[in-house]
Design a protein around this motif. Structure first.
Motif, PDB file in Angstrom:
ATOM      1  N   VAL A  70       0.829  -1.208   0.000  1.00  0.00           N
ATOM      2  CA  VAL A  70       0.000   0.000   0.000  1.00  0.00           C
ATOM      3  C   VAL A  70       0.862   1.255   0.000  1.00  0.00           C
ATOM      4  O   VAL A  70       0.633   2.190  -0.783  1.00  0.00           O
ATOM      5  CB  VAL A  70      -0.947   0.005   1.221  1.00  0.00           C
ATOM      6  N   ASP A  71       1.893   1.292   0.852  1.00  0.00           N
ATOM      7  CA  ASP A  71       2.678   2.513   1.026  1.00  0.00           C
ATOM      8  C   ASP A  71       4.133   2.406   0.567  1.00  0.00           C
ATOM      9  O   ASP A  71       4.878   3.379   0.692  1.00  0.00           O
ATOM     10  CB  ASP A  71       2.660   2.924   2.503  1.00  0.00           C
ATOM     11  N   ALA A  72       4.545   1.232   0.075  1.00  0.00           N
ATOM     12  CA  ALA A  72       5.941   1.091  -0.371  1.00  0.00           C
ATOM     13  C   ALA A  72       6.039  -0.037  -1.381  1.00  0.00           C
ATOM     14  O   ALA A  72       5.302  -1.039  -1.310  1.00  0.00           O
ATOM     15  CB  ALA A  72       6.857   0.811   0.823  1.00  0.00           C
ATOM     16  N   LEU A  73       6.935   0.168  -2.304  1.00  0.00           N
ATOM     17  CA  LEU A  73       7.230  -0.906  -3.261  1.00  0.00           C
ATOM     18  C   LEU A  73       7.778  -2.113  -2.509  1.00  0.00           C
ATOM     19  O   LEU A  73       8.543  -1.971  -1.550  1.00  0.00           O
ATOM     20  CB  LEU A  73       8.254  -0.440  -4.285  1.00  0.00           C
ATOM     21  N   SER A  74       7.397  -3.279  -2.940  1.00  0.00           N
ATOM     22  CA  SER A  74       7.908  -4.502  -2.322  1.00  0.00           C
ATOM     23  C   SER A  74       9.413  -4.612  -2.554  1.00  0.00           C
ATOM     24  O   SER A  74       9.923  -4.176  -3.598  1.00  0.00           O
ATOM     25  CB  SER A  74       7.212  -5.722  -2.921  1.00  0.00           C
ATOM     26  N   PRO A  75      10.153  -5.165  -1.594  1.00  0.00           N
ATOM     27  CA  PRO A  75      11.611  -5.304  -1.765  1.00  0.00           C
ATOM     28  C   PRO A  75      11.990  -6.030  -3.057  1.00  0.00           C
ATOM     29  O   PRO A  75      12.957  -5.642  -3.725  1.00  0.00           O
ATOM     30  CB  PRO A  75      12.039  -6.082  -0.520  1.00  0.00           C
ATOM     31  N   VAL A 100       3.717   6.174  -5.498  1.00  0.00           N
ATOM     32  CA  VAL A 100       3.920   7.024  -6.673  1.00  0.00           C
ATOM     33  C   VAL A 100       5.139   7.913  -6.466  1.00  0.00           C
ATOM     34  O   VAL A 100       5.990   8.067  -7.367  1.00  0.00           O
ATOM     35  CB  VAL A 100       2.656   7.864  -6.946  1.00  0.00           C
ATOM     36  N   ALA A 101       5.271   8.471  -5.283  1.00  0.00           N
ATOM     37  CA  ALA A 101       6.432   9.316  -4.985  1.00  0.00           C
ATOM     38  C   ALA A 101       7.721   8.509  -5.027  1.00  0.00           C
ATOM     39  O   ALA A 101       8.767   9.002  -5.491  1.00  0.00           O
ATOM     40  CB  ALA A 101       6.248   9.965  -3.608  1.00  0.00           C
ATOM     41  N   GLN A 102       7.675   7.309  -4.534  1.00  0.00           N
ATOM     42  CA  GLN A 102       8.865   6.447  -4.546  1.00  0.00           C
ATOM     43  C   GLN A 102       9.306   6.160  -5.978  1.00  0.00           C
ATOM     44  O   GLN A 102      10.507   6.168  -6.284  1.00  0.00           O
ATOM     45  CB  GLN A 102       8.546   5.139  -3.805  1.00  0.00           C
ATOM     46  N   LEU A 103       8.346   5.941  -6.858  1.00  0.00           N
ATOM     47  CA  LEU A 103       8.675   5.704  -8.266  1.00  0.00           C
ATOM     48  C   LEU A 103       9.241   6.971  -8.912  1.00  0.00           C
ATOM     49  O   LEU A 103      10.241   6.921  -9.650  1.00  0.00           O
ATOM     50  CB  LEU A 103       7.433   5.231  -9.022  1.00  0.00           C
ATOM     51  N   ARG A 104       8.615   8.099  -8.633  1.00  0.00           N
ATOM     52  CA  ARG A 104       9.085   9.346  -9.236  1.00  0.00           C
ATOM     53  C   ARG A 104      10.474   9.709  -8.740  1.00  0.00           C
ATOM     54  O   ARG A 104      11.272  10.306  -9.478  1.00  0.00           O
ATOM     55  CB  ARG A 104       8.086  10.462  -8.944  1.00  0.00           C
ATOM     56  N   ALA A 128      -4.244   0.347 -10.119  1.00  0.00           N
ATOM     57  CA  ALA A 128      -4.754   0.281  -8.748  1.00  0.00           C
ATOM     58  C   ALA A 128      -5.212   1.659  -8.319  1.00  0.00           C
ATOM     59  O   ALA A 128      -4.638   2.681  -8.726  1.00  0.00           O
ATOM     60  CB  ALA A 128      -3.666  -0.211  -7.789  1.00  0.00           C
ATOM     61  N   GLY A 129      -6.235   1.671  -7.481  1.00  0.00           N
ATOM     62  CA  GLY A 129      -6.656   2.926  -6.894  1.00  0.00           C
ATOM     63  C   GLY A 129      -5.750   3.315  -5.742  1.00  0.00           C
ATOM     64  O   GLY A 129      -4.969   2.494  -5.226  1.00  0.00           O
ATOM     65  N   ALA A 130      -5.857   4.548  -5.304  1.00  0.00           N
ATOM     66  CA  ALA A 130      -4.982   5.048  -4.242  1.00  0.00           C
ATOM     67  C   ALA A 130      -5.113   4.268  -2.935  1.00  0.00           C
ATOM     68  O   ALA A 130      -4.110   4.082  -2.232  1.00  0.00           O
ATOM     69  CB  ALA A 130      -5.259   6.535  -4.016  1.00  0.00           C
ATOM     70  N   PRO A 131      -6.301   3.763  -2.551  1.00  0.00           N
ATOM     71  CA  PRO A 131      -6.348   2.957  -1.324  1.00  0.00           C
ATOM     72  C   PRO A 131      -5.576   1.645  -1.440  1.00  0.00           C
ATOM     73  O   PRO A 131      -5.225   1.051  -0.420  1.00  0.00           O
ATOM     74  CB  PRO A 131      -7.853   2.690  -1.137  1.00  0.00           C
ATOM     75  N   MET A 132      -5.306   1.213  -2.653  1.00  0.00           N
ATOM     76  CA  MET A 132      -4.597  -0.055  -2.881  1.00  0.00           C
ATOM     77  C   MET A 132      -3.088   0.183  -2.992  1.00  0.00           C
ATOM     78  O   MET A 132      -2.285  -0.548  -2.410  1.00  0.00           O
ATOM     79  CB  MET A 132      -5.122  -0.713  -4.165  1.00  0.00           C
ATOM     80  N   VAL A 133      -2.717   1.187  -3.763  1.00  0.00           N
ATOM     81  CA  VAL A 133      -1.318   1.591  -3.938  1.00  0.00           C
ATOM     82  C   VAL A 133      -1.306   3.107  -3.790  1.00  0.00           C
ATOM     83  O   VAL A 133      -1.762   3.840  -4.679  1.00  0.00           O
ATOM     84  CB  VAL A 133      -0.770   1.156  -5.311  1.00  0.00           C
ATOM     85  N   SER A 134      -0.787   3.568  -2.690  1.00  0.00           N
ATOM     86  CA  SER A 134      -0.971   4.970  -2.308  1.00  0.00           C
ATOM     87  C   SER A 134      -0.034   5.920  -3.046  1.00  0.00           C
ATOM     88  O   SER A 134       0.865   5.509  -3.791  1.00  0.00           O
ATOM     89  CB  SER A 134      -0.749   5.122  -0.805  1.00  0.00           C
ATOM     90  N   ALA A 135      -0.246   7.229  -2.743  1.00  0.00           N
ATOM     91  CA  ALA A 135       0.599   8.271  -3.318  1.00  0.00           C
ATOM     92  C   ALA A 135       2.049   8.132  -2.872  1.00  0.00           C
ATOM     93  O   ALA A 135       2.971   8.614  -3.548  1.00  0.00           O
ATOM     94  CB  ALA A 135       0.051   9.642  -2.930  1.00  0.00           C
ATOM     95  N   LYS A 136       2.287   7.472  -1.745  1.00  0.00           N
ATOM     96  CA  LYS A 136       3.665   7.264  -1.295  1.00  0.00           C
ATOM     97  C   LYS A 136       4.439   6.395  -2.283  1.00  0.00           C
ATOM     98  O   LYS A 136       5.628   6.616  -2.521  1.00  0.00           O
ATOM     99  CB  LYS A 136       3.673   6.623   0.089  1.00  0.00           C
TER     100      LYS A 136
END
Length: 719
Positions: free
Chosen positions: A479-484, A514-518, A504-512
């Motif tokens: 939800v809040d971080a990419l899997s290792p 998205v930020a990690q990817l960016r 995925a919607g934000a409750p499933m994969v959050s903005a955090k």
């Protein structure tokens, strides 16, 4: 009967091998306007090869009964004695001395129309041969050839410079002074006389037999293992060869060859006087023949006080084979039982693993069928060898032969053969996604991200065809971080990945996330929301924008495993998967399908899981439908694999397990780009039947470190 270690690498042995497979009743590619019957999810594919080649993967060389010669070598190298080696392979036996001065008749010339012999001098005034036939004797000087051939009902020996020039009779006996002469036949040299030539029963040909003292004249020139091998292995071989020969002498002369034994693999390999290459090692073998014995006696394995039938072969496939599993109908022999034998499959054994391709024509001929569309190898012995093999033709005719007959008829090295196996490691869903993602092109610039949560598996199913269309890896996130595991795969791919599509919607994969990817320099877009219908429509629109779609699939929450198997097809054929409720596909998905111009929807699952109301609703709105039905997820996956067999390339099919708490493995396995078969705690009959029809996939891969257990994998491989 033997297949010796010495001959295992010989060019006369038919090509080495290779596991298994089978022509699947492949499916027709055209869509149908109505659902396919539940028990017939596939038909024969138009254009399928009439006689595909079959690949056999196995281990061992020879029948595998009794002693493994390579196993004996490994045991000797580990410090075992001959007594210990023989006790391991011939269970319940003793190691005893017995008299071995009997005369043994060894056939060295079988079914020949003629042969020429001469005498070779090895001592002063040597080289003379004496030929006796019909009460007359002919003498041949050193180096002068004598021709023996059939003349009507007699054996004729002729030589223009001999005295007399010919003799004939019902047989001809050749003798010489062994201290000064050897008999030669071509490049072969024979030290011990006599050589008796007689008529082949029922044929106008000849049999040539040496009459030898078993103890040394015969055993000294047996070539069943290299004479350079460890002493204990040679001593065990000498004892087994002695026992084998004694049993043959006790059984009497065989009229077909005028002999007790032949000089080849049908009995034991007996050779001429060693040449220069072998001569240096010959004293070691002769010492092994005499090891621990007295004059006129040598060691043999015995059972119940009787010399055993000491069968042996080059090697087995990791288990010794019980005698009745090779020669069906025979009574079980107490000292020829199956047992685990890891010694036989050490790296020193060149046939510890083999692969052989057999043409469809040759396989059909082995069963006396016009073709083979299914090959059932599931009847196995306790040693995992093929006991019987059953082939079925395209017309439905079935024929069964023994595994040993199949081995002989298509030139396989042993009856220990099966489909090759492999395994993709990983335990968690994210680890398995990363493992399958390695099959995506290394130059991919995009990545598809889905949720790793089990509850969000429908989104994972919808993401799989999108990843296929984009030729991108599919990875999972919390939800809040990419899997290792996802981070490691992104690191491996480096800066090549510049865009991510989050299904995925934000409750499933959050903005955090998205930020990690960016933060990695990757631009991010969301494809859909938490709503399944909205997400399916978004996926259809994006796939249409990236190249068009013409066919889609439909699934429900009750057909996730089936849809996972279908996603392997959908990813390769760019067929989006939309979501259905109890009575219809969502309106957003239908609208997206209409915008894309889709006319055919595949219903993946039985009517009890994906309702007929969904089917009627789609058809009422102008869509054609076709249903893949079956009594279980495994059955449906098998039908999909058969129908779409021509969609896939490569040599593997994948087993993915489904369970109530984890249904997404099939969709993850689809990333490998191979057909996916759904299994549970075993490989059901629908799966094994499909494998029996699939020669193009000689390797079966288990998906996950432990999800597909070794028993399930073995069952599939040995089907």
């Amino acid at each position: 009967m033997t297949r010796s270690a010495r001959s295992a690498g010989s060019p006369r042995i038919l090509a080495t091998l290779a596991v298994l497979l089978v022509p699947l009743l492949v499916a027709a590619g055209a869509a149908t306007a109505s659902p396919l019957p539940a028990q017939r999810p596939s038909t024969v594919t138009k254009g399928a090869a009439a006689t595909p080649s079959w690949t056999f993967t196995g281990a061992g060389f020879g029948h595998g009964v009794g002693m493994s010669q390579y196993g004996a070598r490994a045991q000797a190298e580990a410090g075992w004695s001959a007594r210990q080696i023989l006790a391991f392979y011939y269970q319940g036996t003793t190691y005893d001395q017995v008299a071995d001065t009997q005369t043994i008749h060894v056939n060295v010339l079988h079914g020949a129309t003629s042969t020429t012999i001469s005498g070779r001098s090895v001592g002063t005034n040597g080289g003379k041969l004496t030929v006796t036939a019909g009460g007359r004797t002919m003498t041949a000087p050193a180096g002068v050839g004598v021709t023996l051939r059939r003349s009507g009902s007699t054996v004729l020996a002729s030589c223009s410079s001999c005295s007399p020039t010919s003799v004939s009779g019902t047989s001809a006996t050749v003798t010489w002074d062994e201290s000064r002469t050897e008999m030669t036949r071509g490049s072969l040299r024979y030290r011990h006389a006599p050589f008796v030539v007689s008529r082949t029963p029922g044929a106008a040909t000849l049999e040539g037999v040496l009459r030898l003292r078993l103890a040394d004249e015969y055993l000294d020139q047996v070539r069943e293992v290299p004479w350079s091998w460890p002493a204990a292995a040679q001593e065990a071989q000498a004892a087994a060869a002695r026992a084998y020969a004694l049993r043959k002498v006790a059984a009497g002369i065989r009229s077909s060859c005028a002999c007790h034994v032949t000089n080849g693999q049908g009995d034991q390999v007996y050779g001429p006087v060693p040449g220069a290459g072998e001569a240096a090692w010959w004293p070691r073998w002769r010492a092994a023949v005499r090891a621990g014995g007295l004059a006129g006696a040598g060691y043999v394995p015995r059972h119940g006080g009787r010399v055993i039938e000491a069968l042996y072969s080059s090697s087995n496939g990791g288990w010794t084979v019980a005698n009745e599993d090779i020669w069906t109908g025979g009574a079980p022999v107490p000292y020829l039982r199956s047992r685990r034998d890891t010694w036989s499959t050490t790296p020193a054994n060149p046939r510890r693993a083999w692969t052989t391709s057999v043409t469809g024509t040759a396989l059909a001929a082995a069963f006396d069928l016009p073709d083979v569309r299914r090959l059932d190898l599931s009847d196995r012995s306790s040693a995992h060898t093929v006991r019987t093999a059953t082939a079925t033709s395209a017309a439905g005719v079935r024929r069964t032969i023994t595994g040993d007959q199949l081995r002989s008829r298509v030139s396989l090295s042993s009856t220990s053969f099966r489909r090759g196996t492999a395994r993709t490691g990983g335990s968690s869903a994210a680890e398995l996604a990363a493992a399958s993602a390695r099959s995506a092109p290394s130059g991919a610039t995009e990545v598809v991200i889905a949720s790793e949560a089990e509850a969000h598996t429908p989104h994972l199913l919808m993401a799989r065809p999108l990843a296929g269309r984009l030729r991108a890896p599919l990875l999972l996130s919390g939800v809040d971080a990419l899997s290792p595991a996802t981070v490691r795969e992104l690191d491996r791919r480096g800066s090549r990945i510049t865009r991510a599509h989050v299904v995925a919607g934000a409750p499933m994969v959050s903005a955090k996330v998205v930020a990690q990817l960016r933060a990695r320099g990757i631009s991010v877009s969301r494809v859909g929301l938490s709503d399944r219908d909205y997400t399916a429509a978004a996926v259809v629109d994006l796939m249409e924008a990236r190249g068009g779609v013409s066919v889609a699939g439909a699934s429900t929450a009750r057909t996730i495993p089936e849809a996972g198997a279908y996603s392997a097809v959908a990813a390769r054929r760019s067929e989006p998967i939309v979501w259905a409720g109890p009575t219809r596909v969502g309106w957003r998905s239908r609208a997206a399908l209409t915008r894309a111009g889709v006319r055919t929807v595949r219903l993946v699952g039985s009517t009890s899981r994906l309702s007929t109301e969904v089917d009627r609703d789609l058809r009422s709105r102008g869509f054609r439908t076709m249903r893949f039905s079956g009594s279980s997820s495994s059955h449906v996956s098998a039908g999909l694999v058969e129908y779409f067999r021509n969609t896939f390339v490569g040599s593997q099919t994948v087993l993915a397990r489904t369970s109530s708490g984890r249904q997404g493995d099939a969709a993850l396995a689809a990333g490998l780009g191979r057909p996916v078969l759904v299994v549970t705690t075993t490989a059901p009959g629908s799966v094994t039947t499909t494998l029996q029809r699939s020669p193009q996939w000689p390797i079966v891969r288990a998906f996950g470190t432990s999800r597909v257990g070794p028993v399930t994998l073995t069952r599939a491989a040995e089907a």
